[in-house]
Write a protein that holds these residues in place. Sequence first.
Motif, short mmCIF file in Angstrom:
data_model
loop_
_atom_site.label_atom_id
_atom_site.label_comp_id
_atom_site.label_asym_id
_atom_site.label_seq_id
_atom_site.Cartn_x
_atom_site.Cartn_y
_atom_site.Cartn_z
N LEU A 1 0.82 -1.20 0.00
CA LEU A 1 0.00 0.00 0.00
C LEU A 1 0.86 1.26 0.00
N GLU A 2 0.29 2.33 -0.49
CA GLU A 2 0.99 3.62 -0.47
C GLU A 2 1.08 4.17 0.95
N GLN A 3 0.03 3.95 1.72
CA GLN A 3 -0.03 4.50 3.08
C GLN A 3 0.57 3.51 4.08
N ASN A 4 0.90 4.02 5.28
CA ASN A 4 1.31 3.17 6.39
C ASN A 4 0.21 2.13 6.61
N PRO A 5 0.54 0.83 6.51
CA PRO A 5 -0.52 -0.20 6.58
C PRO A 5 -1.28 -0.22 7.90
N TYR A 6 -0.75 0.44 8.94
CA TYR A 6 -1.41 0.46 10.23
C TYR A 6 -2.29 1.71 10.41
N SER A 7 -2.32 2.58 9.42
CA SER A 7 -3.00 3.87 9.56
C SER A 7 -4.48 3.79 9.16
N ASN A 8 -5.25 4.79 9.59
CA ASN A 8 -6.66 4.89 9.22
C ASN A 8 -6.81 5.11 7.71
N GLU A 9 -5.86 5.87 7.13
CA GLU A 9 -5.90 6.13 5.69
C GLU A 9 -5.77 4.83 4.91
N ALA A 10 -4.89 3.94 5.39
CA ALA A 10 -4.70 2.65 4.71
C ALA A 10 -5.97 1.81 4.81
N MET A 11 -6.65 1.86 5.96
CA MET A 11 -7.90 1.11 6.12
C MET A 11 -8.97 1.63 5.16
N ASP A 12 -9.03 2.94 5.01
CA ASP A 12 -9.98 3.52 4.06
C ASP A 12 -9.65 3.07 2.63
N ASP A 13 -8.35 3.02 2.32
CA ASP A 13 -7.93 2.58 0.99
C ASP A 13 -8.32 1.12 0.75
N VAL A 14 -8.15 0.28 1.76
CA VAL A 14 -8.50 -1.15 1.61
C VAL A 14 -10.00 -1.32 1.48
N GLU A 15 -10.77 -0.50 2.19
CA GLU A 15 -12.23 -0.57 2.07
C GLU A 15 -12.65 -0.30 0.63
N GLN A 16 -12.03 0.71 0.01
CA GLN A 16 -12.32 1.00 -1.39
C GLN A 16 -11.72 -0.06 -2.30
N LEU A 17 -10.54 -0.55 -1.91
CA LEU A 17 -9.87 -1.57 -2.72
C LEU A 17 -10.70 -2.84 -2.84
N ARG A 18 -11.37 -3.23 -1.77
CA ARG A 18 -12.22 -4.42 -1.82
C ARG A 18 -13.32 -4.25 -2.87
N LYS A 19 -13.89 -3.04 -2.94
CA LYS A 19 -14.93 -2.78 -3.94
C LYS A 19 -14.34 -2.82 -5.36
N ASP A 20 -13.15 -2.19 -5.50
CA ASP A 20 -12.51 -2.15 -6.82
C ASP A 20 -12.12 -3.55 -7.28
N LEU A 21 -11.62 -4.36 -6.34
CA LEU A 21 -11.21 -5.73 -6.69
C LEU A 21 -12.42 -6.59 -7.06
N LYS A 22 -13.54 -6.35 -6.39
CA LYS A 22 -14.77 -7.09 -6.74
C LYS A 22 -15.21 -6.74 -8.15
N GLU A 23 -15.13 -5.44 -8.50
CA GLU A 23 -15.49 -5.01 -9.86
C GLU A 23 -14.53 -5.62 -10.88
N LEU A 24 -13.23 -5.59 -10.55
CA LEU A 24 -12.23 -6.16 -11.46
C LEU A 24 -12.46 -7.65 -11.65
N SER A 25 -12.75 -8.34 -10.54
CA SER A 25 -13.00 -9.78 -10.60
C SER A 25 -14.22 -10.09 -11.46
N ASP A 26 -15.28 -9.29 -11.31
CA ASP A 26 -16.49 -9.50 -12.11
C ASP A 26 -16.24 -9.22 -13.59
N ASP A 27 -15.46 -8.16 -13.86
CA ASP A 27 -15.15 -7.81 -15.26
C ASP A 27 -14.37 -8.92 -15.94
#
Length: 738
Positions: free
Chosen positions: A508-534
């Motif tokens: 990840l770009e952010q510190n993996p222990y940070s709140n920003e990284a958690m927000d990124d992973v929350e969005q990443l899960r959605k993006d990965l689901k879309e990528l997987s479906d595509d």
Amino acid sequence: MNHFMKKLISGIVGKKGRWITLIVWVLLIGVLQMVLPSSSTYTDDSVEPLPSSEPSMKAANIVEEKFPNSDGVPAGVPALLTWYNKDGISEKELTAIASLSKELNENKLSHQEMAVPYDKIPMPALKELVSEDGTTFIQTVLFEKGASSDELKEGLTELETRVDREFEGNPLNEKITSNSLVARVTGPAGISVDATGLFKNADVSLLIGTVLLVLVFLLLIYRSPILPFVPLIAVGAAYAVATPILGALAKAGYISYDSQGISIMTVLLFGAGTDYCLFLISRFRLFLYEEESCLKALKRAFLDTSGAIGVSGLTVVSALLALLVSQYATIHNFAIPFSLSIFIMMISSLTLVPALLSILGRSAFFPFVPRTEDMEKERAQKENKKVKLHKQSRFWYKVGAYSANKPVRTVIITLLFLIVSSTFVTGIKYSYDTLSAFPKDTPSREGFDLISDGFGAGDLAPLTVVFEQNDENENIKNDLARLDGISRVENPETSQSDQNFVSYKVELEQNPYSNEAMDDVEQLRKDLKELSDDKGFENVWVSGQTAEQLDQRTVIAHDETKIISFVIVVVALLLLLYLRSIVAMGYLIATVLISFTSALGLGWVILHYGFDVGAISGLIPIYAFVFIVALGEDYNIFMISNIWEKKKELPLKEAIKEGVGQSGGVITSAGIILAGTFAVLTTLPIQVLVQFGLITAIGVLLDTFIVRPLLVPAITSLLGKWAFWPSKLGKVKAREEN
């Protein structure tokens, strides 16, 4: 019920009964201590806090099942031995590191699975593994999966001996600023061992500090060298009974608890337990000024306070049992130790304390012995001295009178302060980072900082993204690299057991222990689901530290809603049963709720602006809520029960004055002691306990000095007879007010 309580107290404090009660407690403690194991023996700091149904846990299981030997490395608990030289790691030092790897693989440490064989890597390739600035190198040592914290510590202690033998001096003992080679152990193994060590050290210092603090406060309050030991003996007895029972339950596998839970339980037991003892002792002292017979005074004190102590204890026990609804194991596992210890303490305060007071009698208060007026005159006559009659402090009577006679002004002023304090809650930031709770000089935290500076924080805790593809695998490395929040993607790895499963290591770009990284992973899960479906893939999973922290945040938020709702309902029902007033139940609940939000807001202001704390632990609101609400209602129950009792004979305003006046001194003393015991937590090197201790202490003080003596009596006065609705107490005809 009253007849039963009279028989009970007669049996406990009678000439034979008091000694029987004391002997029963001594025998009980002795037998339990000899037969059952100590609670500390079965402390488990390695319990996985998240339920297996969470996405990150499902992903971890998929990784373990489909990629058990990812990159040739078996599954286990990694210790990251981080090497650092601010002048650059030399070839000689790399050779020594490689030699250590060979030694670790030929002669394994206790509970070691394997060590990356750097001795088999050519020097030019080994140099490529050093950070770009040339200062940092990470050596991975893997320990057995499921190894306990104590077992990991055993292995790391042996590792320190090997390092000391292999290198000149011991790099593990060198300061970070040293000009020599420095080493630190971080990663899951290092963090686990450091966490356990901090809490174990805290447990001993916490117990000593709490006992000394309570002893000093009691000496100041009663100015007696004897009386302070009565509550301490009662609390010590409850502790001695509760801990082996907890050990037995843990040994049998019925419950689980960690070092943090035992530390907080100690504070809770001494703080709340001393309160219950003070309620009885203060009333006993008061009646000794009225009764020549110590036994009669003690019986009156017991009958006067046992109901409030019982309801207060059950309120706290019930509130703590509400933690059982939590899905987060760390919170869930607090429920039984906390509630059991308070329940046993309640029994101790209603049996052992009266027995001890019966044995000691008036001498418990030496040298300021309370006597009736006739006894004091007789004593003065014998000693040919001037009569000194007891004068009760009128301060709290004046406070009660002010609240009763100026209710509107009192409600407006107190609510204004509490509401303004509560507004700061909106600015609180929460953290779910274990390392941020450690002192900055903790080895695992120093090691993490070295890796962050040398390689970037993402290298310490990368994510593993697993796709379940179709028969023909497709390399989507470039697709992943384009997603927001990702800094680097490694080449894919196909599962040896099932060719349809492909994994990618992602940083990840952010510190993996940070709140920003958690927000990124929350969005990443959605993006990965879309990528997987595509792409037409079957499934996608994301595992790793940040994914787990994101699930922790989600689970804790859900738990917070459930626990707060459950505690409010349970406490409300108990208040309703005891007071028989829906209205009183409503405003008593409301006042402790605003006390909680005010404490949380003031605590954040102090921590953030006074001590530069960027975020508090996400667990703090749940911890603080349960304790502030449950313990706050303790004081409300004790004070309001006095008002209810006085209302049977006096007009409401007079009843409020007498109720607040009679309970004010003891509740203030109890509140100061309870706040002090929680404040002891702020002296520990663990941020989550510092934050919890400070906020809870503030909540107790707010309840002691604002909510209980001012706000609650003022609301009661303002509501008049409706405060008792639908109880018949509001219809009792008292004498006309002057």
